[in-house]
Design a protein around this motif. Structure first.
Motif, mmCIF file in Angstrom:
data_model
loop_
_atom_site.group_PDB
_atom_site.id
_atom_site.type_symbol
_atom_site.label_atom_id
_atom_site.label_comp_id
_atom_site.label_asym_id
_atom_site.label_seq_id
_atom_site.Cartn_x
_atom_site.Cartn_y
_atom_site.Cartn_z
ATOM 1 N N ILE A 502 0.839 -1.024 -0.104
ATOM 2 C CA ILE A 502 -0.016 -0.060 0.021
ATOM 3 C C ILE A 502 0.783 1.111 -0.021
ATOM 4 N N ALA A 503 1.859 1.259 0.922
ATOM 5 C CA ALA A 503 2.852 2.261 0.781
ATOM 6 C C ALA A 503 4.164 1.787 1.412
ATOM 7 N N GLU A 504 5.219 2.480 0.687
ATOM 8 C CA GLU A 504 6.595 2.114 1.079
ATOM 9 C C GLU A 504 7.322 3.443 1.134
ATOM 10 N N PHE A 505 8.188 3.276 2.465
ATOM 11 C CA PHE A 505 8.872 4.646 2.674
ATOM 12 C C PHE A 505 10.495 4.449 2.443
ATOM 13 N N GLU A 506 10.728 5.231 1.506
ATOM 14 C CA GLU A 506 12.025 5.512 1.117
ATOM 15 C C GLU A 506 12.909 6.390 2.221
ATOM 16 N N PRO A 507 14.226 6.227 2.263
ATOM 17 C CA PRO A 507 14.990 7.474 3.168
ATOM 18 C C PRO A 507 14.635 8.798 2.638
ATOM 19 N N VAL A 508 14.427 9.493 3.361
ATOM 20 C CA VAL A 508 14.260 11.099 3.223
ATOM 21 C C VAL A 508 15.243 11.822 3.861
ATOM 22 N N ILE A 509 15.938 12.593 2.713
ATOM 23 C CA ILE A 509 17.014 13.381 3.124
ATOM 24 C C ILE A 509 16.568 15.111 3.547
#
Length: 615
Positions: A502-509
């Protein structure tokens, strides 16, 4: 003859009245009574939907659901001439469930129609369920339905981060439904932690069974079923094996230190502790703990008022998550920020020489000295050694120089570059922003200007400065990877019950400081952190003798408003040459950083599989 005429007139009038009444019932209000009869014939029974699971990074289920039974009253299944409250009194006698509880739940319902089920009791015991089902013929309108009970499989681990559920409040009911959701009074929703943060993903959609009942309220046949939809699952970045070890290390040290303090009048009892392990190259939170804590299963069935008051009134405040909901002065850990500002703005370099003659620093025209933690002068020392020694005198001087050049703004500006004075953005509710004081802040808060003494105090992490442990571990990760400020993240992905992502969280800079802070600044500060742990004169070196992993870190002992009570910090990263993790440990009112360093060492040892008995 007159009597006969009068009788005929009376009969005619009665006949007209009956005809009129029948016309009123069948023609004018016919639709209403048809719907009412259909309501008495057709009943809609609820089918509860299980809440989504919470799973660690290795696939271990941390939070799930187990089978339970709820008790409902179906008003449209009650036979004519029988009152609901009489049935509830009979139900109480048969089941042993308190009649006032049943009648109170019935009267307090906001059911809008006769076909809407009224929840009388949750989570029946097996004995209650069996006796009610066995006496079903004596209890028209009473049904027992399967439901799911939140199952905190490890109820004393990851407590504050997981959070708990509770019955929806009136304000939540209004606000959630204004957002387009379909909650009902009596629903359980997330109240804290991930349970609250991801409520609208975790909550399932209830189903219903439409059935036909006879005039005694007994089921005749199923007319249709709307299947429930289970909630979505959260997969975390948390490694639960690491999490358990961190909690065990933290709790054992916390309990031991409190016992030792009882036997030593010169020591204070720590009132709480926190520890965080974060991936420096992504912001993924691998372990996060705040103690003391509580048992999550207290909330699964609905906590009693007495139990909740006991938790709320505990002086150690076990329901408070110290990692994000409390902020503290960071003490000497802040010298990293002072150092970065001094190197970039004042031209300080790794080998810049300083002199500490007496362990005291005097501001011009001020008679009161600012003291070093060591009550004597340390003589000549360069910047890197000053960091390793955590020498206050050098950083007082740097803070004063920054004040003379920029007043109360530049040091605060650098603190904000590294993520202080704002929420990290972690996926948890109720995160604090902390405080970075400057001239504007002080004028607004106290109607006073920023004085030289404020700058000197701020340079060593005091002067109304407040930070959360999560902000500090985020800051260390920036020094570890030399410039990238990652948003801390707990949830890796959200999946449907069928496994669809449903949702996937990539690294956020959040910020890239590589264009603002030179490599030589990062290099010098990292060397100072290395020497803190690895050089004989470093303030944490005693605890890392023969440690096989090269660790870089900084101690911090932060003064509080209470005399002789300090917060104890250690933050760092490892391995030094190719950092993987940042670690921070806080002992609230822990006295000295010498007590927090061994906790961090043991956490790092567990992460890298170091057998400390063989050192």
């Amino acid at each position: 003859m007159d009597r006969l005429k009068i009788l005929r007139i009376i009969i005619l009038v009665i006949f007209i009245i009956l005809i009129s009444r029948a016309a009123y019932l069948q023609i004018i209000n016919g639709d209403y009574f048809f719907r009412l009869s259909e309501g008495n014939r057709i009943s809609v029974r609820p089918i509860n939907a299980p809440r989504g699971k919470i799973i660690d990074s290795q696939g271990k289920v941390i939070v799930s659901n187990r089978l339970t039974y709820n008790l409902y009253l179906m008003q449209n299944e009650i036979p004519p001439g029988v009152s609901a409250e009489d049935i509830l009194e009979d139900l109480s006698e048969i089941s042993g469930i308190d009649s006032q509880r049943l009648i109170g739940n019935y009267r307090n319902t906001d059911a809008k129609s006769l076909v809407e089920p009224i929840l009388l009791a949750r989570h029946l015991s097996k004995e209650e369920m069996v006796v009610i089902v066995e006496n079903n013929d004596l209890l028209p309108g009473i049904i027992v339905q399967e439901a799911s009970l939140r199952d905190y499989i490890y109820p004393e681990n990851l407590v504050h981060t997981t959070g708990y559920i509770g019955e929806i409040s009136r304000n939540e009911l209004i606000s959630f439904n204004e957002l387009g959701y379909n909650y009902k009074a009596g629903d359980f929703v997330g109240k804290s932690g991930l349970e609250r943060q991801y409520e609208f993903y975790l909550a399932g959609q209830a189903g219903a069974e439409q059935i036909e009942v006879d005039n005694r309220g007994q089921k005749k046949q199923t007319l249709g079923i709307r299947k429930p939809i289970a909630g979505n699952d959260l997969t975390l970045n948390i490694n639960f094996d690491l999490q358990q070890s961190v909690e065990e290390i933290l709790k054992e040290s916390f309990d031991r230190l409190r016992i030792e303090a009882e036997e030593d009048d010169e020591r204070t009892k720590p009132t709480s502790a926190a520890a965080i392990v974060m991936d420096v190259n992504s912001g993924a939170v691998l372990a996060i703990s705040s103690i003391p804590n509580y048992n999550l299963n207290l909330f699964a069935k609905g906590i009693s008022n007495s139990e909740f008051q006991e938790l709320s009134n505990n002086p150690l405040r076990p329901m408070l998550d110290r990692t994000v909901m409390s902020d503290y002065p960071p003490g000497s850990i802040f010298k990293l920020i002072t150092g970065a500002a001094a190197m970039e703005e004042l031209g300080v370099r790794a080998d810049t020489s300083f002199y500490d003659p007496s362990g005291r620093f005097y501001l011009p025209n001020w008679s009161r000295p600012f003291r070093n933690w060591l009550d004597r002068g340390e003589g000549q020392l360069d910047f890197v050694r000053a960091m390793a020694r955590s020498n206050n005198i050098v950083f007082y001087e740097l803070g004063h120089e920054l004040y003379k050049e920029y007043r109360g703004d530049k040091l605060a500006e650098y603190a904000r570059k590294f993520g202080l004075d704002e929420k990290t953005g972690i996926d948890l509710p109720s995160e604090k922003t902390g405080v970075v004081p400057d001239d504007q802040w002080k004028r607004e808060k106290f109607n006073e200007p920023w004085y030289p003494g404020d700058a000197v105090n701020l340079s060593i992490g005091q002067s109304n400065l407040l930070t959360t442990p999560l902000q500090i571990v985020q800051m260390f990760s920036v020094f570890a990877n030399e410039g990238l400020l990652y948003k801390p993240q707990l949830v890796d992905k959200i999946t449907s019950p069928e496994g669809e992502i449903i949702a996937e969280f990539e690294p956020v800079i959040k910020a890239d400081l590589r264009s603002e802070i030179s490599p030589s600044t990062f290099s010098a500060l990292k060397q100072g952190l290395y020497d803190v742990v690895n050089q004989s004169y470093g303030t944490a070196s005693h605890h890392f003798i023969n440690f096989p992993i090269e660790v870089a870190g900084k101690t911090g002992t932060a003064q509080t408003s209470v005399a002789l009570t300090n917060h104890a910090w250690f933050g760092g990263f490892a391995p030094y040459e190719d950092p993987e993790i940042a670690v921070v440990v806080l002992l609230e009112n822990g006295g000295s950083s010498s007590f927090s360093v061994p906790i961090a060492r043991d956490i790092i040892a567990h992460y890298f599989g170091v057998n400390q008995e063989d050192e």
